[in-house]
Design a protein around this motif. Sequence first.
Motif, short mmCIF file in Angstrom:
data_model
loop_
_atom_site.label_atom_id
_atom_site.label_comp_id
_atom_site.label_asym_id
_atom_site.label_seq_id
_atom_site.Cartn_x
_atom_site.Cartn_y
_atom_site.Cartn_z
N GLU A 44 0.81 -1.22 0.00
CA GLU A 44 0.00 0.00 0.00
C GLU A 44 0.84 1.27 0.00
O GLU A 44 0.42 2.31 -0.52
N THR A 45 2.03 1.21 0.57
CA THR A 45 2.92 2.37 0.60
C THR A 45 4.36 1.90 0.80
O THR A 45 4.59 0.83 1.36
N VAL A 46 5.29 2.71 0.33
CA VAL A 46 6.71 2.42 0.55
C VAL A 46 7.27 3.23 1.72
O VAL A 46 8.47 3.23 1.96
N ASP A 47 6.39 3.91 2.44
CA ASP A 47 6.82 4.75 3.57
C ASP A 47 7.72 4.03 4.57
O ASP A 47 8.68 4.62 5.06
N PRO A 48 7.48 2.75 4.90
CA PRO A 48 8.37 2.10 5.87
C PRO A 48 9.82 1.97 5.38
O PRO A 48 10.72 1.72 6.17
N TYR A 49 10.04 2.16 4.09
CA TYR A 49 11.37 2.01 3.51
C TYR A 49 11.96 3.35 3.07
O TYR A 49 12.97 3.39 2.38
N PHE A 50 11.31 4.45 3.46
CA PHE A 50 11.74 5.78 3.02
C PHE A 50 13.13 6.14 3.52
O PHE A 50 13.97 6.60 2.77
N MET A 51 13.40 5.94 4.79
CA MET A 51 14.70 6.32 5.35
C MET A 51 15.80 5.32 5.00
O MET A 51 16.96 5.69 4.89
N THR A 52 15.43 4.07 4.84
CA THR A 52 16.37 3.03 4.43
C THR A 52 15.57 1.82 3.94
O THR A 52 14.55 1.48 4.53
N PRO A 53 16.05 1.16 2.90
CA PRO A 53 15.34 -0.03 2.41
C PRO A 53 15.67 -1.30 3.20
O PRO A 53 15.14 -2.36 2.90
N GLU A 54 16.50 -1.20 4.20
CA GLU A 54 16.93 -2.39 4.93
C GLU A 54 15.80 -3.21 5.55
O GLU A 54 15.95 -4.43 5.67
N PRO A 55 14.64 -2.61 5.92
CA PRO A 55 13.54 -3.45 6.43
C PRO A 55 12.80 -4.27 5.37
O PRO A 55 11.90 -5.03 5.71
N LEU A 56 13.13 -4.11 4.09
CA LEU A 56 12.49 -4.93 3.05
C LEU A 56 12.68 -6.40 3.39
O LEU A 56 13.69 -6.78 4.00
N PRO A 57 11.76 -7.25 2.98
CA PRO A 57 11.90 -8.68 3.29
C PRO A 57 13.12 -9.29 2.60
O PRO A 57 13.42 -8.97 1.46
N GLY A 58 13.82 -10.13 3.32
CA GLY A 58 15.01 -10.78 2.78
C GLY A 58 16.26 -10.05 3.23
O GLY A 58 16.28 -9.38 4.26
N ASP A 59 17.32 -10.18 2.44
CA ASP A 59 18.60 -9.54 2.75
C ASP A 59 18.80 -8.34 1.84
O ASP A 59 18.70 -8.44 0.62
N VAL A 60 19.12 -7.20 2.44
CA VAL A 60 19.40 -5.97 1.71
C VAL A 60 20.82 -5.57 2.07
O VAL A 60 21.11 -5.28 3.23
#
Length: 108
Positions: A44-60
């Motif tokens: 629904e939004t990419v806001d949780p990844y705005f400051m850093t994409p590290e919380p994306l699922p998997g390894d970043v």
Amino acid sequence: MQKDIEYREKEFMVLLEEEYGYKHWFWFPQMTPFELEAWWKKLETVDPYFMTPEPLPGDVIFAEDMEHWYSLQEKGKHYQAHIHCDDDSWLMRSLEKFVYHMGYEGEK
């Protein structure tokens, strides 16, 4: 070449650009391409990844070796993504097709 990336290049990987080249990442979503596209489309939004994409699922993993990141991008074998705000974040299937998240507000 980054040693932590070299041995994982045959895994499903997304070349991720954050905020118009601010930072670059190697994202290993630990999903199949089909599962990733379905997950992205439901986002629904990419806001949780705005400051850093590290919380994306998997390894970043931060791209320390930009030459290697760009060489993989030029080959066009991997998914690519841009993440910043809801109006400009996208996922792209190996230089073929853009996939937009549910909250995408930009031009298609």
